[in-house]
Write a protein that holds these residues in place. Structure first.
Motif, PDB file in Angstrom:
ATOM      1  N   GLU A   1       0.756  -1.194   0.028  1.00  0.00           N
ATOM      2  CA  GLU A   1       0.084   0.136  -0.085  1.00  0.00           C
ATOM      3  C   GLU A   1       0.803   1.289   0.023  1.00  0.00           C
ATOM      4  OE1 GLU A   1      -3.696   1.541   3.025  1.00  0.00           O
ATOM      5  OE2 GLU A   1      -3.472  -0.532   2.527  1.00  0.00           O
ATOM      6  N   LYS A   2       2.225   1.195   0.699  1.00  0.00           N
ATOM      7  CA  LYS A   2       2.952   2.177   0.612  1.00  0.00           C
ATOM      8  C   LYS A   2       4.475   1.509   0.802  1.00  0.00           C
ATOM      9  CE  LYS A   2       4.102   6.192   3.869  1.00  0.00           C
ATOM     10  NZ  LYS A   2       3.628   6.710   5.036  1.00  0.00           N
ATOM     11  N   GLN A   3       5.443   2.166   0.214  1.00  0.00           N
ATOM     12  CA  GLN A   3       6.939   1.719   0.417  1.00  0.00           C
ATOM     13  C   GLN A   3       7.898   2.998   0.852  1.00  0.00           C
ATOM     14  OE1 GLN A   3       8.105  -1.278  -3.235  1.00  0.00           O
ATOM     15  NE2 GLN A   3       7.339   0.661  -4.231  1.00  0.00           N
ATOM     16  N   THR A   4       8.378   2.781   1.775  1.00  0.00           N
ATOM     17  CA  THR A   4       9.353   3.517   2.288  1.00  0.00           C
ATOM     18  C   THR A   4      10.738   3.751   1.645  1.00  0.00           C
ATOM     19  OG1 THR A   4      10.114   2.251   4.114  1.00  0.00           O
ATOM     20  CG2 THR A   4       8.215   3.665   4.707  1.00  0.00           C
ATOM     21  N   GLN A   5      11.111   2.765   0.880  1.00  0.00           N
ATOM     22  CA  GLN A   5      12.248   2.850   0.266  1.00  0.00           C
ATOM     23  C   GLN A   5      12.002   2.231  -1.279  1.00  0.00           C
ATOM     24  OE1 GLN A   5      15.483   1.193   2.400  1.00  0.00           O
ATOM     25  NE2 GLN A   5      14.680   1.864   4.248  1.00  0.00           N
ATOM     26  N   GLY A   6      11.093   2.463  -1.873  1.00  0.00           N
ATOM     27  CA  GLY A   6      10.738   2.128  -3.198  1.00  0.00           C
ATOM     28  C   GLY A   6      11.962   2.557  -4.259  1.00  0.00           C
ATOM     29  N   ARG A   7      12.259   1.590  -5.164  1.00  0.00           N
ATOM     30  CA  ARG A   7      13.278   1.985  -6.140  1.00  0.00           C
ATOM     31  C   ARG A   7      12.989   1.998  -7.294  1.00  0.00           C
ATOM     32  NH1 ARG A   7      15.410  -2.762  -3.694  1.00  0.00           N
ATOM     33  NH2 ARG A   7      15.739  -4.385  -5.066  1.00  0.00           N
ATOM     34  N   GLY A   8      13.575   2.600  -8.339  1.00  0.00           N
ATOM     35  CA  GLY A   8      13.497   2.491  -9.623  1.00  0.00           C
ATOM     36  C   GLY A   8      14.670   2.210 -10.366  1.00  0.00           C
ATOM     37  N   ARG A   9      14.825   2.281 -11.655  1.00  0.00           N
ATOM     38  CA  ARG A   9      15.983   1.841 -12.280  1.00  0.00           C
ATOM     39  C   ARG A   9      17.259   2.659 -11.943  1.00  0.00           C
ATOM     40  NH1 ARG A   9      16.387   3.625 -17.020  1.00  0.00           N
ATOM     41  NH2 ARG A   9      17.806   1.935 -17.907  1.00  0.00           N
ATOM     42  N   ILE A  10      18.496   2.188 -12.158  1.00  0.00           N
ATOM     43  CA  ILE A  10      19.778   2.688 -11.751  1.00  0.00           C
ATOM     44  C   ILE A  10      19.985   3.403 -10.553  1.00  0.00           C
ATOM     45  CG2 ILE A  10      21.591   4.152 -12.838  1.00  0.00           C
ATOM     46  CD1 ILE A  10      19.707   4.660 -15.316  1.00  0.00           C
ATOM     47  N   GLY A  11      19.219   2.528  -9.539  1.00  0.00           N
ATOM     48  CA  GLY A  11      19.129   3.135  -8.051  1.00  0.00           C
ATOM     49  C   GLY A  11      18.366   4.428  -7.694  1.00  0.00           C
ATOM     50  N   ARG A  12      17.655   4.619  -8.709  1.00  0.00           N
ATOM     51  CA  ARG A  12      16.788   5.968  -8.319  1.00  0.00           C
ATOM     52  C   ARG A  12      15.785   5.620  -7.196  1.00  0.00           C
ATOM     53  NH1 ARG A  12      16.349   7.448 -14.810  1.00  0.00           N
ATOM     54  NH2 ARG A  12      18.401   8.650 -14.926  1.00  0.00           N
ATOM     55  N   LYS A  13      15.427   6.585  -6.544  1.00  0.00           N
ATOM     56  CA  LYS A  13      14.147   6.266  -5.811  1.00  0.00           C
ATOM     57  C   LYS A  13      12.988   6.456  -6.435  1.00  0.00           C
ATOM     58  CE  LYS A  13      11.970   8.099  -1.400  1.00  0.00           C
ATOM     59  NZ  LYS A  13      12.138   8.958  -0.178  1.00  0.00           N
ATOM     60  N   TRP A  14      11.885   5.423  -6.065  1.00  0.00           N
ATOM     61  CA  TRP A  14      10.654   5.670  -6.635  1.00  0.00           C
ATOM     62  C   TRP A  14       9.509   6.000  -5.556  1.00  0.00           C
ATOM     63  CZ3 TRP A  14       8.672   4.960 -11.726  1.00  0.00           C
ATOM     64  CH2 TRP A  14       7.411   4.857 -11.738  1.00  0.00           C
ATOM     65  N   SER A  15       9.045   7.277  -5.800  1.00  0.00           N
ATOM     66  CA  SER A  15       8.126   7.940  -4.659  1.00  0.00           C
ATOM     67  C   SER A  15       7.001   6.756  -4.553  1.00  0.00           C
ATOM     68  CB  SER A  15       7.798   9.321  -5.094  1.00  0.00           C
ATOM     69  OG  SER A  15       6.778   9.683  -4.363  1.00  0.00           O
ATOM     70  N   SER A  16       6.588   6.268  -3.273  1.00  0.00           N
ATOM     71  CA  SER A  16       5.605   5.545  -3.206  1.00  0.00           C
ATOM     72  C   SER A  16       4.566   5.626  -2.061  1.00  0.00           C
ATOM     73  CB  SER A  16       6.295   3.994  -2.895  1.00  0.00           C
ATOM     74  OG  SER A  16       7.152   3.833  -3.909  1.00  0.00           O
ATOM     75  N   PRO A  17       3.796   6.986  -2.125  1.00  0.00           N
ATOM     76  CA  PRO A  17       3.061   7.294  -1.094  1.00  0.00           C
ATOM     77  C   PRO A  17       1.579   6.317  -1.108  1.00  0.00           C
ATOM     78  CG  PRO A  17       2.940   8.822  -2.834  1.00  0.00           C
ATOM     79  CD  PRO A  17       3.990   7.991  -3.129  1.00  0.00           C
ATOM     80  N   GLU A  18       0.809   6.473  -0.044  1.00  0.00           N
ATOM     81  CA  GLU A  18      -0.478   5.708  -0.181  1.00  0.00           C
ATOM     82  C   GLU A  18      -1.175   6.254  -1.185  1.00  0.00           C
ATOM     83  OE1 GLU A  18      -4.251   4.729   2.779  1.00  0.00           O
ATOM     84  OE2 GLU A  18      -2.355   5.832   3.768  1.00  0.00           O
ATOM     85  N   GLY A  19      -1.914   5.258  -1.859  1.00  0.00           N
ATOM     86  CA  GLY A  19      -2.755   5.685  -2.994  1.00  0.00           C
ATOM     87  C   GLY A  19      -2.419   5.115  -4.352  1.00  0.00           C
ATOM     88  N   GLY A  20      -1.187   4.884  -4.426  1.00  0.00           N
ATOM     89  CA  GLY A  20      -0.471   4.161  -5.785  1.00  0.00           C
ATOM     90  C   GLY A  20      -0.539   2.741  -5.732  1.00  0.00           C
ATOM     91  N   LEU A  21      -0.187   2.180  -6.706  1.00  0.00           N
ATOM     92  CA  LEU A  21      -0.220   0.629  -6.704  1.00  0.00           C
ATOM     93  C   LEU A  21       1.343   0.102  -7.064  1.00  0.00           C
ATOM     94  CD1 LEU A  21      -1.616  -2.282  -6.838  1.00  0.00           C
ATOM     95  CD2 LEU A  21      -1.651  -1.815  -9.392  1.00  0.00           C
ATOM     96  N   TYR A  22       1.838  -0.655  -6.070  1.00  0.00           N
ATOM     97  CA  TYR A  22       3.399  -0.907  -6.079  1.00  0.00           C
ATOM     98  C   TYR A  22       3.420  -2.598  -5.845  1.00  0.00           C
ATOM     99  CZ  TYR A  22       2.895   3.842  -4.752  1.00  0.00           C
ATOM    100  OH  TYR A  22       2.475   5.206  -4.556  1.00  0.00           O
ATOM    101  N   PHE A  23       3.758  -3.121  -6.543  1.00  0.00           N
ATOM    102  CA  PHE A  23       3.946  -4.757  -6.431  1.00  0.00           C
ATOM    103  C   PHE A  23       5.445  -5.051  -7.247  1.00  0.00           C
ATOM    104  CE2 PHE A  23       1.381  -4.082 -10.373  1.00  0.00           C
ATOM    105  CZ  PHE A  23       1.921  -4.913 -11.070  1.00  0.00           C
ATOM    106  N   SER A  24       5.561  -6.413  -6.847  1.00  0.00           N
ATOM    107  CA  SER A  24       6.673  -7.013  -7.586  1.00  0.00           C
ATOM    108  C   SER A  24       6.194  -8.376  -7.860  1.00  0.00           C
ATOM    109  CB  SER A  24       8.083  -7.118  -6.350  1.00  0.00           C
ATOM    110  OG  SER A  24       8.522  -5.826  -6.424  1.00  0.00           O
ATOM    111  N   LEU A  25       6.358  -9.032  -8.903  1.00  0.00           N
ATOM    112  CA  LEU A  25       5.963 -10.440  -9.286  1.00  0.00           C
ATOM    113  C   LEU A  25       7.470 -11.251  -9.480  1.00  0.00           C
ATOM    114  CD1 LEU A  25       4.224 -12.396 -10.711  1.00  0.00           C
ATOM    115  CD2 LEU A  25       4.306 -11.419 -12.748  1.00  0.00           C
ATOM    116  N   ILE A  26       7.303 -12.413  -8.846  1.00  0.00           N
ATOM    117  CA  ILE A  26       8.546 -13.490  -8.787  1.00  0.00           C
ATOM    118  C   ILE A  26       8.155 -14.333  -9.905  1.00  0.00           C
ATOM    119  CG2 ILE A  26       9.804 -15.167  -7.611  1.00  0.00           C
ATOM    120  CD1 ILE A  26       8.428 -13.846  -5.082  1.00  0.00           C
TER     121      ILE A  26
END
Length: 270
Positions: free
Chosen positions: A131-156
């Motif tokens: 629901e919220k990430q405090t250390q979400g990350r994007g490409r090349i080590g960049r931070k991905w802003s992840s406040p409540e209200g967005g959809l954040y997921f990882s698939l294995i």
């Protein structure tokens, strides 16, 4: 695997506690009982606790505990003299609301970190949702802003691919996201590096990480972030901002997961 040493003063013993165990203590897991309770409450205006207990083969006390947990998670279920009544629902992608194996976190450092630990334990075709990430990350080590209200997921995933063919995972997921957003009438553009834009503003992105040998990956983790109802970062946008209305998070998640499954299945990956 990373471990954390915890000292218990009660018995003065030192234990090695796996990091994944700490992560999973915070996870909201699937519950067949909650699935059945909600199924019955959605079909009828009032359902007695005795009937629910009998149908799901558990005790009335257990039913009461599950309903209490559902209320704590945003559902509104009231008790009346005749039984339980469902008043409203949070419309969040909790595991019992989905047709795919998943874990849900109210808040986590990064779904990628949890997914990696699960992958090391052998997990396959599992979604990790936050629901919220405090250390979400994007490409090349960049931070991905992840406040409540967005959809954040990882698939294995565990595709039978060499590392050089990882794009066979990336492109189907991007296409699924594109189609999912276009279903809402949004004019979507995909950048080569994996970001998704609407009218020149970033609305979503993916991150792909793999572990294994050159000739065969051990596992692949696909991280996805979509700005849905959250306030978008500078130079970004969200579905709410573009559509001028709130988006049903559960409906969106179900749609995206289904499209991702279909596109990856077509490549014999899911």
């Amino acid at each position: 695997m990373l471990t954390l040493k915890i000292f218990l003063l009660t018995n003065s013993k030192l234990f090695n506690f796996p990091i994944i165990a700490i992560f999973m203590m915070r996870a909201i897991r699937d519950s067949p009982v909650k699935r059945e309770i909600l199924k019955k409450l959605r079909c009828r205006e009032v359902v007695s606790g005795d009937e629910i207990a009998r149908e799901v083969k558990t005790s009335r006390v257990a039913v009461w505990k599950h309903i209490k947990e559902l209320n704590n998670l945003g559902y509104s279920i009231i008790s009346t003299p005749k039984g339980y009544t469902l008043i409203s629902e949070p419309r969040k992608p909790y595991p019992w609301e989905l047709d795919f194996e998943s874990y849900y976190f109210k808040e986590i450092e990064s779904t990628m970190d949890v997914a990696k630990e699960l992958a090391e334990k052998g997990a396959k075709n599992v979604f990790v949702i936050a629901e919220k990430q405090t250390q979400g990350r994007g490409r090349i080590g960049r931070k991905w802003s992840s406040p409540e209200g967005g959809l954040y997921f990882s698939l294995i995933l565990r595709p039978k691919l060499p590392l050089a063919d990882i794009d066979r995972v990336r492109y189907p997921v991007l296409e699924a996201l594109k189609e999912g957003l276009e279903d809402y009438g949004l004019p979507v553009e995909i950048a080569p590096e994996g970001n998704i834009f609407v009218k020149g503003k970033k609305i979503a992105g993916i991150l792909v990480e793999a572990e294994g040998e050159l000739d065969q990956v051990k596992y692949v983790i696909v991280g996805v972030g979509v700005n849905v109802n959250n306030v978008a970062p500078v130079n970004g946008t969200s579905m709410k901002e573009e559509l001028k209305r709130e988006v049903d998070m559960l409906e969106l998640t179900r749609n995206l997961f289904t499209k991702i499954y279909q596109h990856l299945s077509a490549e014999a990956i899911f």
